[in-house]
Enzyme design. Structure first.
Site, short mmCIF file in Angstrom:
data_model
loop_
_atom_site.label_atom_id
_atom_site.label_comp_id
_atom_site.label_asym_id
_atom_site.label_seq_id
_atom_site.Cartn_x
_atom_site.Cartn_y
_atom_site.Cartn_z
N LYS A 291 24.30 -33.14 51.77
CA LYS A 291 23.48 -33.90 50.82
C LYS A 291 24.08 -33.80 49.42
CE LYS A 291 20.46 -29.89 50.17
NZ LYS A 291 19.22 -29.22 50.61
N ARG B 31 6.71 -27.47 50.31
CA ARG B 31 7.51 -28.50 49.67
C ARG B 31 7.48 -29.73 50.58
NH1 ARG B 31 13.85 -27.38 48.47
NH2 ARG B 31 13.91 -27.83 50.70
N TYR C 227 29.66 -26.87 16.85
CA TYR C 227 28.35 -27.34 16.38
C TYR C 227 27.43 -26.17 16.06
CZ TYR C 227 29.14 -32.22 17.83
OH TYR C 227 29.59 -33.50 17.96
N MET D 14 29.90 -32.23 24.19
CA MET D 14 29.83 -33.20 25.29
C MET D 14 31.15 -33.32 26.06
SD MET D 14 28.78 -37.22 25.28
CE MET D 14 27.13 -36.96 24.66
C1 LIG Z 1 19.52 -28.04 51.27
C2 LIG Z 1 18.91 -27.64 52.54
C3 LIG Z 1 19.62 -26.83 53.44
C4 LIG Z 1 20.94 -26.19 53.09
O1 LIG Z 1 20.68 -25.08 52.24
P1 LIG Z 1 21.81 -24.10 51.71
O2 LIG Z 1 21.08 -23.02 51.03
O3 LIG Z 1 22.64 -24.91 50.77
O4 LIG Z 1 22.60 -23.65 52.88
C5 LIG Z 1 19.06 -26.59 54.69
N1 LIG Z 1 17.84 -27.08 55.01
C6 LIG Z 1 17.10 -27.82 54.16
C7 LIG Z 1 15.77 -28.32 54.56
C8 LIG Z 1 17.61 -28.12 52.88
O5 LIG Z 1 16.88 -28.85 52.03
#
Ligand SMILES: *Cc1c(COP(=O)(O)O)cnc(C)c1O
Length: 375
Positions: free
Chosen positions: A50, A143, A265, A313
Protein backbone atom coordinates in the site's frame (compact mmCIF):
# COMPACT_ATOMS: atom_id res chain seq x y z
CA UNK A 1 22.98 23.90 -37.12
CA UNK A 2 19.40 24.38 -35.91
CA UNK A 3 18.52 26.41 -32.83
CA UNK A 4 17.45 23.23 -31.06
CA UNK A 5 20.75 21.61 -32.02
CA UNK A 6 22.76 24.40 -30.46
CA UNK A 7 21.19 23.72 -27.05
CA UNK A 8 21.07 19.97 -27.34
CA UNK A 9 23.05 17.98 -24.78
CA UNK A 10 24.83 14.91 -26.06
CA UNK A 11 23.95 12.47 -23.29
CA UNK A 12 21.29 13.80 -20.97
CA UNK A 13 21.66 12.23 -17.54
CA UNK A 14 18.42 12.39 -15.52
CA UNK A 15 20.55 11.87 -12.41
CA UNK A 16 22.14 15.26 -13.09
CA UNK A 17 18.80 17.05 -13.08
CA UNK A 18 17.58 16.06 -9.64
CA UNK A 19 18.66 17.39 -6.26
CA UNK A 20 19.16 13.93 -4.86
CA UNK A 21 19.43 10.30 -5.88
CA UNK A 22 17.31 7.65 -4.16
CA UNK A 23 18.57 4.11 -4.66
CA UNK A 24 16.12 1.31 -3.94
CA UNK A 25 17.59 -2.17 -3.56
CA UNK A 26 14.96 -4.58 -4.88
CA UNK A 27 17.30 -7.47 -4.07
CA UNK A 28 17.26 -6.45 -0.42
CA UNK A 29 13.44 -6.28 -0.45
CA UNK A 30 13.26 -9.79 -1.95
CA UNK A 31 15.76 -11.05 0.65
CA UNK A 32 13.73 -9.48 3.44
CA UNK A 33 10.61 -11.21 2.15
CA UNK A 34 12.45 -14.57 2.03
CA UNK A 35 13.72 -14.08 5.57
CA UNK A 36 10.18 -13.45 6.85
CA UNK A 37 8.73 -16.31 4.77
CA UNK A 38 11.34 -18.64 6.29
CA UNK A 39 10.63 -17.41 9.78
CA UNK A 40 6.92 -18.20 9.53
CA UNK A 41 7.69 -21.58 7.95
CA UNK A 42 4.31 -23.30 7.48
CA UNK A 43 2.33 -20.05 7.22
CA UNK A 44 2.22 -18.20 3.91
CA UNK A 45 3.85 -14.79 3.61
CA UNK A 46 2.02 -12.00 1.78
CA UNK A 47 3.43 -8.55 0.99
CA UNK A 48 1.79 -5.24 1.85
CA UNK A 49 2.52 -2.71 -0.90
CA UNK A 50 0.00 0.00 0.00
CA UNK A 51 0.93 3.70 -0.20
CA UNK A 52 2.96 3.06 -3.35
CA UNK A 53 4.98 0.31 -1.71
CA UNK A 54 5.63 2.46 1.40
CA UNK A 55 6.89 5.20 -0.89
CA UNK A 56 9.35 3.01 -2.79
CA UNK A 57 7.24 2.17 -5.86
CA UNK A 58 4.49 -0.47 -5.63
CA UNK A 59 4.99 -1.76 -9.17
CA UNK A 60 8.75 -2.47 -9.14
CA UNK A 61 8.53 -3.73 -5.54
CA UNK A 62 5.61 -6.09 -6.24
CA UNK A 63 7.22 -7.38 -9.44
CA UNK A 64 10.43 -8.18 -7.55
CA UNK A 65 8.46 -9.92 -4.81
CA UNK A 66 6.35 -11.90 -7.29
CA UNK A 67 9.60 -13.08 -8.90
CA UNK A 68 10.80 -14.12 -5.42
CA UNK A 69 7.69 -16.29 -4.99
CA UNK A 70 5.13 -14.02 -3.32
CA UNK A 71 1.56 -14.67 -4.51
CA UNK A 72 -0.53 -12.59 -2.13
CA UNK A 73 -0.47 -8.79 -2.08
CA UNK A 74 -2.36 -6.25 -0.01
CA UNK A 75 -3.02 -2.61 -0.88
CA UNK A 76 -5.20 -0.04 0.86
CA UNK A 77 -7.38 1.43 -1.89
CA UNK A 78 -9.18 0.34 -5.05
CA UNK A 79 -6.97 2.67 -7.13
CA UNK A 80 -3.87 0.98 -5.78
CA UNK A 81 -5.37 -2.42 -6.53
CA UNK A 82 -6.21 -1.55 -10.14
CA UNK A 83 -2.68 -0.22 -10.77
CA UNK A 84 -1.15 -3.32 -9.22
CA UNK A 85 -3.38 -5.68 -11.20
CA UNK A 86 -2.25 -4.19 -14.49
CA UNK A 87 1.40 -4.48 -13.41
CA UNK A 88 1.25 -8.05 -12.10
CA UNK A 89 -1.06 -9.79 -14.54
CA UNK A 90 -3.67 -12.32 -13.52
CA UNK A 91 -1.76 -14.74 -11.31
CA UNK A 92 -1.35 -12.80 -8.07
CA UNK A 93 -4.13 -12.41 -5.51
CA UNK A 94 -4.53 -8.72 -4.68
CA UNK A 95 -6.60 -7.79 -1.65
CA UNK A 96 -7.75 -4.29 -0.74
CA UNK A 97 -7.75 -3.46 2.98
CA UNK A 98 -10.26 -0.61 2.85
CA UNK A 99 -12.89 -2.67 1.06
CA UNK A 100 -15.41 -1.30 -1.42
CA UNK A 101 -16.89 2.16 -1.11
CA UNK A 102 -20.62 1.98 -1.93
CA UNK A 103 -20.99 1.70 -5.69
CA UNK A 104 -17.43 0.50 -6.38
CA UNK A 105 -18.12 -3.23 -5.99
CA UNK A 106 -18.31 -3.93 -9.75
CA UNK A 107 -14.83 -2.48 -10.25
CA UNK A 108 -13.39 -4.93 -7.76
CA UNK A 109 -14.83 -7.78 -9.77
CA UNK A 110 -13.75 -6.28 -13.11
CA UNK A 111 -10.12 -6.12 -11.91
CA UNK A 112 -10.26 -9.38 -9.96
CA UNK A 113 -9.50 -7.63 -6.71
CA UNK A 114 -10.45 -9.28 -3.41
CA UNK A 115 -11.92 -6.82 -0.95
CA UNK A 116 -11.46 -6.97 2.78
CA UNK A 117 -15.00 -6.46 4.12
CA UNK A 118 -14.87 -4.34 7.24
CA UNK A 119 -18.45 -3.69 8.29
CA UNK A 120 -22.02 -4.97 7.85
CA UNK A 121 -22.70 -2.44 5.07
CA UNK A 122 -19.79 -3.67 2.97
CA UNK A 123 -20.84 -7.27 3.59
CA UNK A 124 -24.47 -6.60 2.58
CA UNK A 125 -23.41 -4.86 -0.64
CA UNK A 126 -20.86 -7.55 -1.51
CA UNK A 127 -23.20 -10.47 -0.76
CA UNK A 128 -25.11 -9.97 -4.01
CA UNK A 129 -21.93 -10.54 -6.04
CA UNK A 130 -21.12 -13.85 -4.32
CA UNK A 131 -17.46 -13.17 -5.11
CA UNK A 132 -14.44 -13.99 -2.90
CA UNK A 133 -13.65 -11.65 -0.01
CA UNK A 134 -11.71 -11.43 3.23
CA UNK A 135 -13.53 -10.46 6.39
CA UNK A 136 -11.87 -8.22 8.97
CA UNK A 137 -12.81 -8.73 12.60
CA UNK A 138 -11.70 -6.04 15.02
CA UNK A 139 -10.01 -7.45 18.11
CA UNK A 140 -8.77 -4.26 19.76
CA UNK A 141 -7.68 -1.58 17.31
CA UNK A 142 -11.12 0.02 16.87
CA UNK A 143 -10.24 1.22 13.39
CA UNK A 144 -11.59 -1.17 10.77
CA UNK A 145 -13.31 -4.51 11.11
CA UNK A 146 -16.47 -5.99 12.59
CA UNK A 147 -17.14 -5.30 16.26
CA UNK A 148 -17.91 -8.29 18.46
CA UNK A 149 -21.64 -7.53 18.13
CA UNK A 150 -21.45 -7.21 14.33
CA UNK A 151 -19.53 -10.48 14.13
CA UNK A 152 -22.20 -12.22 16.20
CA UNK A 153 -24.91 -10.84 13.91
CA UNK A 154 -23.04 -12.12 10.86
CA UNK A 155 -22.43 -15.58 12.24
CA UNK A 156 -26.12 -15.79 13.26
CA UNK A 157 -27.02 -15.23 9.61
CA UNK A 158 -26.09 -18.48 7.79
CA UNK A 159 -27.40 -17.38 4.36
CA UNK A 160 -24.98 -14.44 4.34
CA UNK A 161 -22.15 -16.55 5.77
CA UNK A 162 -22.70 -19.04 2.92
CA UNK A 163 -23.23 -16.46 0.19
CA UNK A 164 -19.66 -15.17 0.26
CA UNK A 165 -16.72 -17.47 -0.55
CA UNK A 166 -14.41 -16.38 2.27
CA UNK A 167 -10.76 -16.08 1.26
CA UNK A 168 -9.66 -15.41 4.80
CA UNK A 169 -10.33 -13.85 8.16
CA UNK A 170 -8.02 -11.04 9.22
CA UNK A 171 -7.45 -8.91 12.26
CA UNK A 172 -4.72 -6.39 13.11
CA UNK A 173 -2.64 -5.98 16.26
CA UNK A 174 -2.43 -2.64 18.04
CA UNK A 175 0.76 -3.25 20.07
CA UNK A 176 2.77 -5.87 18.19
CA UNK A 177 5.93 -3.74 18.48
CA UNK A 178 5.66 -4.04 22.29
CA UNK A 179 5.80 -7.81 22.90
CA UNK A 180 5.03 -7.56 26.61
CA UNK A 181 1.88 -5.48 26.07
CA UNK A 182 -1.14 -7.37 27.49
CA UNK A 183 -3.35 -6.41 24.53
CA UNK A 184 -1.40 -8.83 22.28
CA UNK A 185 -2.66 -11.90 24.16
CA UNK A 186 -6.16 -10.42 24.44
CA UNK A 187 -6.34 -9.81 20.67
CA UNK A 188 -4.97 -13.30 19.99
CA UNK A 189 -7.71 -14.84 22.19
CA UNK A 190 -10.47 -12.76 20.61
CA UNK A 191 -9.18 -13.70 17.16
CA UNK A 192 -9.12 -17.39 18.04
CA UNK A 193 -12.74 -17.13 19.22
CA UNK A 194 -13.78 -15.43 15.96
CA UNK A 195 -12.05 -18.12 13.90
CA UNK A 196 -14.30 -20.73 15.46
CA UNK A 197 -17.07 -19.39 13.21
CA UNK A 198 -15.00 -19.82 10.03
CA UNK A 199 -13.78 -23.42 10.05
CA UNK A 200 -11.28 -24.20 7.30
CA UNK A 201 -10.85 -20.54 6.32
CA UNK A 202 -7.36 -18.99 6.28
CA UNK A 203 -6.55 -16.80 9.26
CA UNK A 204 -4.22 -13.80 9.24
CA UNK A 205 -3.26 -11.70 12.26
CA UNK A 206 0.42 -10.71 12.10
CA UNK A 207 1.99 -7.80 10.23
CA UNK A 208 5.77 -7.12 10.43
CA UNK A 209 6.09 -6.93 14.21
CA UNK A 210 3.53 -9.67 14.86
CA UNK A 211 5.84 -12.09 13.02
CA UNK A 212 8.38 -11.53 15.81
CA UNK A 213 5.92 -12.37 18.56
CA UNK A 214 5.47 -16.06 19.33
CA UNK A 215 4.56 -18.58 16.60
CA UNK A 216 0.91 -18.73 17.63
CA UNK A 217 0.49 -15.25 16.10
CA UNK A 218 1.44 -16.51 12.62
CA UNK A 219 -1.76 -18.48 11.85
CA UNK A 220 -2.04 -19.26 8.10
CA UNK A 221 -0.92 -16.02 6.47
CA UNK A 222 1.26 -13.11 7.63
CA UNK A 223 1.04 -9.60 6.15
CA UNK A 224 4.36 -7.74 6.49
CA UNK A 225 4.89 -4.29 5.02
CA UNK A 226 7.46 -2.17 6.86
CA UNK A 227 9.96 -4.97 7.52
CA UNK A 228 10.21 -5.66 3.78
CA UNK A 229 11.46 -2.11 3.34
CA UNK A 230 14.09 -2.30 6.10
CA UNK A 231 12.20 -0.93 9.10
CA UNK A 232 13.11 -2.81 12.28
CA UNK A 233 10.08 -4.95 13.21
CA UNK A 234 11.65 -5.66 16.58
CA UNK A 235 12.33 -2.28 18.20
CA UNK A 236 15.00 -2.36 20.88
CA UNK A 237 16.68 -5.41 19.33
CA UNK A 238 19.19 -5.59 16.47
CA UNK A 239 17.43 -5.11 13.13
CA UNK A 240 17.21 -8.46 11.31
CA UNK A 241 16.16 -6.77 8.05
CA UNK A 242 18.46 -5.46 5.30
CA UNK A 243 18.49 -1.75 4.57
CA UNK A 244 16.75 -1.00 1.28
CA UNK A 245 17.19 2.72 0.58
CA UNK A 246 20.19 4.95 0.03
CA UNK A 247 19.60 8.67 -0.33
CA UNK A 248 22.37 10.86 -1.68
CA UNK A 249 21.77 14.61 -1.57
CA UNK A 250 23.75 16.86 -3.85
CA UNK A 251 25.93 19.62 -2.48
CA UNK A 252 25.14 22.75 -4.43
CA UNK A 253 27.26 25.21 -2.46
CA UNK A 254 30.02 25.17 0.15
CA UNK A 255 30.66 28.33 2.16
CA UNK A 256 32.91 29.61 4.91
CA UNK A 257 31.09 31.00 7.91
CA UNK A 258 32.40 33.07 10.82
CA UNK A 259 31.90 32.65 14.52
CA UNK A 260 28.64 34.24 15.72
CA UNK A 261 26.92 34.14 12.33
CA UNK A 262 23.56 32.43 12.20
CA UNK A 263 22.36 29.70 9.86
CA UNK A 264 18.96 29.38 8.21
CA UNK A 265 15.41 30.64 8.79
CA UNK A 266 14.69 32.04 12.20
CA UNK A 267 18.44 32.49 12.82
CA UNK A 268 18.07 29.64 15.28
CA UNK A 269 21.62 28.32 15.06
CA UNK A 270 24.61 30.57 15.85
CA UNK A 271 28.09 29.36 14.97
CA UNK A 272 30.24 28.75 18.04
CA UNK A 273 33.36 29.11 15.90
CA UNK A 274 34.35 29.62 12.28
CA UNK A 275 33.43 26.74 10.01
CA UNK A 276 32.33 25.49 6.64
CA UNK A 277 28.78 24.67 5.58
CA UNK A 278 27.53 22.55 2.71
CA UNK A 279 24.10 23.43 1.32
CA UNK A 280 22.31 20.36 -0.05
CA UNK A 281 19.36 20.25 -2.49
CA UNK A 282 16.93 18.33 -0.27
CA UNK A 283 14.24 19.89 1.91
CA UNK A 284 10.97 19.20 3.62
CA UNK A 285 9.22 19.22 0.25
CA UNK A 286 11.23 16.07 -0.41
CA UNK A 287 10.18 14.45 2.84
CA UNK A 288 13.28 15.50 4.78
CA UNK A 289 11.01 16.40 7.64
CA UNK A 290 11.25 19.84 9.20
CA UNK A 291 11.37 18.14 12.58
CA UNK A 292 14.91 17.06 11.60
CA UNK A 293 15.96 20.72 12.06
CA UNK A 294 19.04 20.87 14.35
CA UNK A 295 18.81 17.10 14.82
CA UNK A 296 19.46 15.14 11.66
CA UNK A 297 22.82 14.29 10.16
CA UNK A 298 24.37 12.84 7.02
CA UNK A 299 27.62 11.09 6.07
CA UNK A 300 30.44 12.15 3.77
CA UNK A 301 32.96 9.38 3.11
CA UNK A 302 31.61 7.62 6.17
CA UNK A 303 32.08 10.64 8.47
CA UNK A 304 29.12 12.13 10.25
CA UNK A 305 28.15 15.70 9.34
CA UNK A 306 25.55 17.34 11.61
CA UNK A 307 22.57 19.20 10.22
CA UNK A 308 22.69 22.86 11.24
CA UNK A 309 19.72 25.20 11.49
CA UNK A 310 16.26 24.58 10.13
CA UNK A 311 15.32 22.35 7.25
CA UNK A 312 13.80 24.54 4.54
CA UNK A 313 11.58 23.58 1.62
CA UNK A 314 14.28 22.75 -0.92
CA UNK A 315 17.51 23.00 1.05
CA UNK A 316 19.29 21.85 4.13
CA UNK A 317 22.73 22.78 5.53
CA UNK A 318 25.34 20.48 7.05
CA UNK A 319 28.44 21.37 9.05
CA UNK A 320 31.37 20.11 6.96
CA UNK A 321 34.07 21.99 8.90
CA UNK A 322 35.82 18.72 9.79
CA UNK A 323 35.65 17.23 6.28
CA UNK A 324 38.41 17.38 3.65
CA UNK A 325 37.35 20.16 1.24
CA UNK A 326 38.14 17.83 -1.66
CA UNK A 327 35.28 15.60 -0.45
CA UNK A 328 32.79 18.31 0.52
CA UNK A 329 32.54 20.28 -2.69
CA UNK A 330 29.76 21.46 -5.00
CA UNK A 331 28.70 18.59 -7.22
CA UNK A 332 29.58 16.06 -4.54
CA UNK A 333 27.01 14.23 -2.45
CA UNK A 334 26.17 13.59 1.18
CA UNK A 335 24.64 10.26 2.19
CA UNK A 336 21.42 11.12 4.02
CA UNK A 337 20.05 7.56 4.32
CA UNK A 338 22.06 4.38 4.04
CA UNK A 339 23.79 1.65 5.98
CA UNK A 340 25.17 3.98 8.69
CA UNK A 341 22.01 6.04 9.12
CA UNK A 342 18.88 4.15 8.13
CA UNK A 343 15.20 5.04 8.07
CA UNK A 344 14.81 4.16 11.75
CA UNK A 345 17.74 6.45 12.68
CA UNK A 346 16.23 9.36 10.74
CA UNK A 347 12.88 8.56 12.35
CA UNK A 348 14.38 8.67 15.85
CA UNK A 349 15.93 12.07 15.10
CA UNK A 350 12.66 13.35 13.61
CA UNK A 351 10.53 12.06 16.48
CA UNK A 352 8.55 9.69 14.27
CA UNK A 353 8.63 6.11 12.96
CA UNK A 354 10.46 4.62 9.97
CA UNK A 355 7.11 4.16 8.22
CA UNK A 356 6.67 7.92 8.01
CA UNK A 357 10.21 8.57 6.78
CA UNK A 358 9.68 6.03 3.97
CA UNK A 359 6.25 7.18 2.86
CA UNK A 360 7.38 10.82 2.90
CA UNK A 361 10.30 10.20 0.49
CA UNK A 362 9.92 12.81 -2.19
CA UNK A 363 8.74 12.75 -5.77
CA UNK A 364 11.69 14.95 -6.87
CA UNK A 365 14.36 12.35 -6.15
CA UNK A 366 15.91 10.62 -9.12
CA UNK A 367 15.11 7.00 -8.37
CA UNK A 368 17.41 4.14 -9.27
CA UNK A 369 16.22 0.57 -8.79
CA UNK A 370 18.86 -2.04 -8.19
CA UNK A 371 17.67 -5.30 -9.69
CA UNK A 372 16.67 -8.26 -7.60
CA UNK A 373 18.38 -10.80 -9.86
CA UNK A 374 21.25 -11.53 -7.44
CA UNK A 375 19.09 -13.63 -5.13
C1 LIG B 1 -0.41 -1.64 6.88
C2 LIG B 1 -1.01 -2.91 7.32
C3 LIG B 1 -0.22 -4.07 7.43
C4 LIG B 1 1.28 -4.04 7.29
O1 LIG B 1 1.83 -3.50 8.49
P1 LIG B 1 3.39 -3.38 8.76
O2 LIG B 1 3.49 -2.96 10.17
O3 LIG B 1 3.89 -2.34 7.81
O4 LIG B 1 3.99 -4.70 8.49
C5 LIG B 1 -0.86 -5.27 7.71
N1 LIG B 1 -2.20 -5.32 7.93
C6 LIG B 1 -2.98 -4.22 7.88
C7 LIG B 1 -4.43 -4.34 8.13
C8 LIG B 1 -2.41 -2.97 7.58
O5 LIG B 1 -3.19 -1.88 7.54
Amino acid sequence: MTMAGRFAVAAPDPGLRAGAILEIDLGAIAENWRLLACRVASAACAAVVKANGYGLGAVPVARALAAAGCHQFFVATLDEGIALRSALGRAAEIAVFNGPMPGSEAEFVAHRLTPVLNDPGQIAAWRRLAAPAFVHVDTGLARLGLTARELAALTDDPPTMRAIPWRGVISHLACADTPEHPLNAIQQARFAAALGHFPGIRASLAASSGIFLSREFHHDLVRPGAALYGVNPHPGQPNPMRQVVTLKGKIIQVREIDRGETVGYGATHAMAGPGRLATVAVGYADGWLRSLSHRGCARIAGRRVPLLGRVSMDLVTFDVSAIDPALARPGGTVEMLGGDYGVDDAAADAGTIGYEILTALGARYHRIYRAADRG
